[in-house]
Scaffold this motif. Structure first.
Motif, PDB file in Angstrom:
ATOM      1  N   UNK A  43       7.526  -6.998  -0.861  1.00  0.00           N
ATOM      2  CA  UNK A  43       7.926  -7.322  -2.226  1.00  0.00           C
ATOM      3  C   UNK A  43       6.740  -7.845  -3.034  1.00  0.00           C
ATOM      4  N   UNK A  44       5.878  -8.633  -2.399  1.00  0.00           N
ATOM      5  CA  UNK A  44       4.700  -9.154  -3.101  1.00  0.00           C
ATOM      6  C   UNK A  44       3.772  -8.016  -3.527  1.00  0.00           C
ATOM      7  N   UNK A  45       3.583  -7.057  -2.645  1.00  0.00           N
ATOM      8  CA  UNK A  45       2.725  -5.917  -2.979  1.00  0.00           C
ATOM      9  C   UNK A  45       3.333  -5.108  -4.126  1.00  0.00           C
ATOM     10  N   UNK A  46       4.670  -4.927  -4.093  1.00  0.00           N
ATOM     11  CA  UNK A  46       5.329  -4.173  -5.163  1.00  0.00           C
ATOM     12  C   UNK A  46       5.177  -4.890  -6.495  1.00  0.00           C
ATOM     13  N   UNK A  72      13.875 -12.536  13.368  1.00  0.00           N
ATOM     14  CA  UNK A  72      14.238 -12.559  11.952  1.00  0.00           C
ATOM     15  C   UNK A  72      13.069 -13.013  11.092  1.00  0.00           C
ATOM     16  N   UNK A  73      12.280 -13.979  11.593  1.00  0.00           N
ATOM     17  CA  UNK A  73      11.196 -14.560  10.798  1.00  0.00           C
ATOM     18  C   UNK A  73      10.132 -13.520  10.477  1.00  0.00           C
ATOM     19  N   UNK A  74       9.674 -12.762  11.499  1.00  0.00           N
ATOM     20  CA  UNK A  74       8.601 -11.823  11.201  1.00  0.00           C
ATOM     21  C   UNK A  74       9.099 -10.659  10.347  1.00  0.00           C
ATOM     22  N   UNK A  75      10.374 -10.298  10.520  1.00  0.00           N
ATOM     23  CA  UNK A  75      10.916  -9.260   9.634  1.00  0.00           C
ATOM     24  C   UNK A  75      11.030  -9.784   8.195  1.00  0.00           C
ATOM     25  N   UNK A  76      11.447 -11.053   8.054  1.00  0.00           N
ATOM     26  CA  UNK A  76      11.532 -11.652   6.718  1.00  0.00           C
ATOM     27  C   UNK A  76      10.156 -11.712   6.064  1.00  0.00           C
ATOM     28  N   UNK A  77       9.141 -12.122   6.826  1.00  0.00           N
ATOM     29  CA  UNK A  77       7.785 -12.178   6.287  1.00  0.00           C
ATOM     30  C   UNK A  77       7.288 -10.784   5.883  1.00  0.00           C
ATOM     31  N   UNK A  78       7.674  -9.769   6.667  1.00  0.00           N
ATOM     32  CA  UNK A  78       7.275  -8.402   6.331  1.00  0.00           C
ATOM     33  C   UNK A  78       7.920  -7.950   5.023  1.00  0.00           C
TER      34      UNK A  78
END
Length: 390
Positions: A41-44, A30-36
């Motif tokens: 979202x940050x890039x958007x 879950x953590x690495x998917x959340x970070x992805x």
């Protein structure tokens, strides 16, 4: 005794991963998917910030199109060509807006001398209060004024730079207004064709569902703009009548400011109402300002307890906490424009995602985004004929 062969580890699972508790492995997944997701979202958001000169005018044009599209649709229904209907509605809207702004400017210009005289009297009262009640000396007040003048002279370069920056900002605003106008023209005249072109990018298997979700999202936007305009009119009329009864100067410009501010839910009317109370305090004194504050609070209570649930609640079906948090996030990300666009964006996403998750799959042409007030939301429960296995 000879030991038999050890059982092999499950396929795809090494001895090291098998030693890690299952809960920790699930948490890591879950953590690495959340970070992805956060990185995406940050890039958007970063891209939107870089392209804000284009994104904000296009977004405002979409809001204006949602406000004017029903009028264009009614003209088209009576056999008026869409291009001519778009021209009539836009010219009429610009004429109304221009006339309103002209009237406000004339009213402000006519009332400015009275406001200056009242402000001068209020400053004299403040000075007398400081000298007589707080026992400050005239020399201290003069020293304060001299310090202020010295500060302005010392920071003249910075003030000039800020003025030039403001001039550049005005140029960007004018450019954005022209871009908004042209985008609105194309949205109103060829919005269906633009949406059909965008739908070509959706996979064929889910194209119909995406089409329905988009139409429901735009229907929610139309309902939001209608409800917000109605709430803004009530706020402006209520506060304007109260200020007129109290004989506060610049009633029409202040009421117009309240109308424009009301398009930012909850916070807009509060901020513009505070400006009206400040004008009343400066020009009419503490008692009138206190009564003006009561008028603003009364109108806001009417908005929050009656108008918001009846109009905006039906239009967008958003919790008040979600509205406040979205406005705060929009204000942090993109300032006033972000606060203005946050709730409409949330309403569109809410209606679109609900439509995608809904089991029913109607035909896109069944969604009337301009006339059906319930088109923005899918039915809560599927009908009996929809529960049968297809």
């Amino acid at each position: 005794m000879t030991n038999g062969p050890r059982p092999s580890a499950p396929a795809g699972d090494s001895s090291s991963s098998a030693a890690v508790p299952r809960g920790l492995r699930v948490a890591a997944a879950y953590a690495w998917r959340f970070l992805l997701v956060i990185a995406a979202l940050y890039v958007i958001i970063w891209l939107i910030g870089k392209l804000s000169v284009v994104v904000i005018p296009v977004s405002i044009a979409l809001l204006v199109s949602a406000l004017l599209a029903p009028a264009v649709g009614r003209l088209v229904d009576v056999k008026v060509p869409r291009g001519l209907a778009t021209a009539i509605v836009l010219i009429g809207g610009l004429a109304v807006l221009g006339g309103l702004l002209t009237f406000v400017i004339i009213q402000f210009t006519d009332g400015l001398p009275q406001l200056q005289a009242q402000l001068y009297n209020s400053l004299n009262q403040v000075r007398d209060w400081l000298i007589n009640d707080l026992h400050l000396r005239q020399e201290q007040l003069q020293q304060f004024i001299d310090n202020a003048i010295t500060y302005l002279q010392t920071h003249q370069a910075a003030i000039t730079t800020n003025a030039l920056t403001t001039a550049g900002t005005i140029g960007e605003v004018l450019t954005g207004m022209l871009l908004t106008l042209f985008t609105t023209i194309f949205f109103l005249s060829g919005g269906e064709g633009i949406w059909g072109f965008l739908m070509r990018g959706a996979p064929q298997a889910i194209r119909a569902r995406v089409d329905v979700a988009g139409r429901r999202g735009f229907a929610s936007l139309v309902a939001y703009v209608r409800a917000t305009a109605a709430v803004a009119v009530v706020d402006a009329v209520g506060i304007g009548v109260g200020l007129w009864i109290l004989q506060v100067p610049l009633v029409v410009p202040l009421a117009t400011l309240v109308f424009l501010g009301a398009f930012i839910p909850i916070l807009g009317a509060f901020v513009t109402g505070a400006v009206a109370v400040l004008i009343a305090l400066v020009t009419k004194g503490f008692v009138t300002a206190l009564i003006s504050l009561g008028v603003v609070i009364l109108v806001m209570q009417l908005e929050s307890h009656i108008l918001q649930p009846l109009l905006l609640g039906r239009a967008v079906k958003l919790h008040p906490l979600a509205v406040v948090l979205s406005i705060a996030a929009g204000l942090v990300v993109a300032g006033i424009a972000g606060a203005l666009l946050a709730v409409p964006l949330l309403a569109v996403l809410n209606a679109g995602i609900k439509s995608l998750l809904h089991e029913r799959d109607p035909h896109p042409e069944d969604i009337d985004v301009l006339h059906d007030q319930t088109a923005g939301e899918p039915d809560e429960e599927p009908r009996e004929e929809d529960t049968e296995v297809r």
